[in-house]
Design a protein around this motif. Structure first.
Motif: not given
Length: 465
Positions: A294-298, A387-395, A439-451
């Motif tokens: 829901a938040l992602a949809g917003v 961070l993901v919600l911010t990326i959603f808004v901008v992209v 691109g800057y926001l993606v750089y800030q995203y912390p979750l790796t596949d390993e984690r």
């Protein structure tokens, strides 16, 4: 017989399940892309409503949705319908969604007074948006309920986005073609191609995502796509500013494909939503799939709404008024109604296929209902979600800010210099700037596949202790 991994939530899915799930996004895009790309043009060029009012209407409806979507997400997370925690709403919401989509462009409205047109447009668009959330939010939650396997999630995302882009290309190219056929005029193939060709990269890149991700890495993949998109916007601007667009049609279409590569990052963002849901489950013990969706949809709709608000408003201030300029598309009300109804009915059939093909394997319901205060606390505590919600808004702002104006770019040379500058601003300059921010926001995203794999294993271990 399930193997050990599947018993721990790492389900492998059949292609029937993957395509069944993906068909839901195709269904919704037949309606959503119609609204995103053509509603503003319909209201301003067919109903002749003032662009400034249309701008305010789009913003107001989205603000309403900012409150409505969390209500829907909270309700879904706290209930378990018999037909499925999430997929039941594809049926419950699909029927009224189809009806609302058909009524959005009712042809008789064009004969009413301006006051009645404004009232009808406001009510019909608000109702459609609210019903759309009832379908879209649980649909997004289905993916997080099907498997914990990151590779499967990536395949599901790519399948979903291929289907979504089929819907996008059908609407973006099919709508002007359908209008021309309904009014028996010549089809402008250059225009139809330009509107839709940016979707073509999805059919090449999305099926190759697992391979590309292994080769480039998660962030490397995003950076590569964004760089190609920026080059495409630069080429379109250069051609539009200094050359004859019609004379360089092949290069124009090629550059539009390149911009589609960059904007494809918006589709990939949905793959991050299950990651955020998993991170929330790791911290809290609850899996708030519908709440997060829901938040992602917003956020997604915020990008769309800001685009819909800014485009007619600023273009009018610059000197390009959609209601007064010559329309790039036919303006017969019955043609708009007919094409919209065709897409809506096909969408309902696809929603039913999604209902039958989706299977929920991982769902949880909180022991006590999730409150709005707890939803706010989750938002504040979940840095990845923020961070993901911010990326959603901008992209998605980058994706939709040019959507209604794209119909005018192939005919750029037919407009005055002031109008040309307004069209170039929204089709080239603003989207390019926004891609740099992404691109800057993606750089800030912390979750790796390993984690994420570590988090998933720890969650499953808790469940078996």
């Amino acid at each position: 017989m399930m193997n050990h991994q599947e018993s721990n939530g790492f389900y492998k899915l059949s292609w029937f399940r993957r395509i069944g799930f993906g068909s839901g996004d195709l269904a919704q895009n037949l309606i959503f892309q119609t609204v995103a790309c053509y509603l503003m043009l319909y209201l301003t060029t067919v109903l002749k409503i003032n662009p400034a009012f249309v701008s305010g209407l789009i913003l107001t409806v989205r603000l309403i949705d900012c409150f409505w979507s969390p209500v829907v997400g909270r309700y879904i997370d706290n209930h378990n319908p018999q037909l499925g925690k999430y997929r039941a709403y594809l049926l419950y919401g699909g029927i009224p969604l189809t009806a609302a989509a058909c009524l959005l462009m009712l042809p008789q409205v064009a004969t009413w007074s301006m006051t009645m047109r404004i009232v009808y447009a406001s009510v019909s668009y608000t109702v459609l948006s609210m019903i759309y959330s009832v379908v879209n939010i649980p649909y997004g939650s289905i993916m997080a309920s099907m498997t914990r396997d990151n590779d499967e999630v990536l395949i599901l995302t790519s399948t979903r986005m291929v289907c979504a882009n089929i819907g996008q290309i059908v609407v973006q190219a099919g709508f002007p073609i359908g209008l021309a056929m309904c009014v028996h005029t010549a089809i402008d193939w250059n225009q139809a191609t330009f509107m839709a060709i940016g979707t073509i990269p999805a059919f090449v890149i999305l099926p190759s995502l697992p391979m590309l991700k292994k080769w480039l890495g998660k962030k490397g993949l995003y950076y590569s796509l964004l760089s190609i998109g920026l080059m495409g916007f630069a080429i379109l601007f250069t051609i539009g500013k200094f050359f004859d667009v019609e004379q360089l049609n092949v290069l124009v279409q090629t550059a539009k494909i390149m911009t589609g590569v960059g904007l494809l990052v918006g589709s990939l963002m949905w793959a991050l939503v299950p990651e955020v849901i998993t991170e929330a489950e790791y911290r809290t013990g609850n899996r708030p799939a519908a709440t997060v969706n829901a938040l992602a949809g917003v956020a997604f709709k915020a990008g769309f709404s800001i685009a819909g608000w800014i485009t007619p408003l600023v273009m009018g201030m610059i000197g390009f008024n959609f209601a007064n300029e010559e329309s790039a598309l036919p303006i017969a009300p019955s043609a708009w109604f007919t094409v919209t109804c065709i897409f809506a009915v096909i969408g309902f059939v696809l929603l039913m296929f999604c209902f039958m093909g989706s299977r929920e394997n991982i769902t949880t319901t909180p022991e006590k209902p999730v409150s709005f205060g707890e939803m706010w606390q989750e938002f504040k505590a979940n840095k990845c979600l923020q961070l993901v919600l911010t990326i959603f808004v901008v992209v998605f702002l980058a994706s939709f800010i040019s959507a209604p104006v794209n119909a005018y770019y192939p005919k750029l040379n037919e407009y005055a210099a002031t109008a040309q500058n307004a069209i170039l601003l929204f089709t080239c300059i603003i989207p390019a700037i926004l891609l740099v921010v992404v691109g800057y926001l993606v750089y800030q995203y912390p979750l790796t596949d390993e984690r994420l794999d570590e988090i998933n294993r720890e969650i499953e271990a808790r469940h078996h202790n």
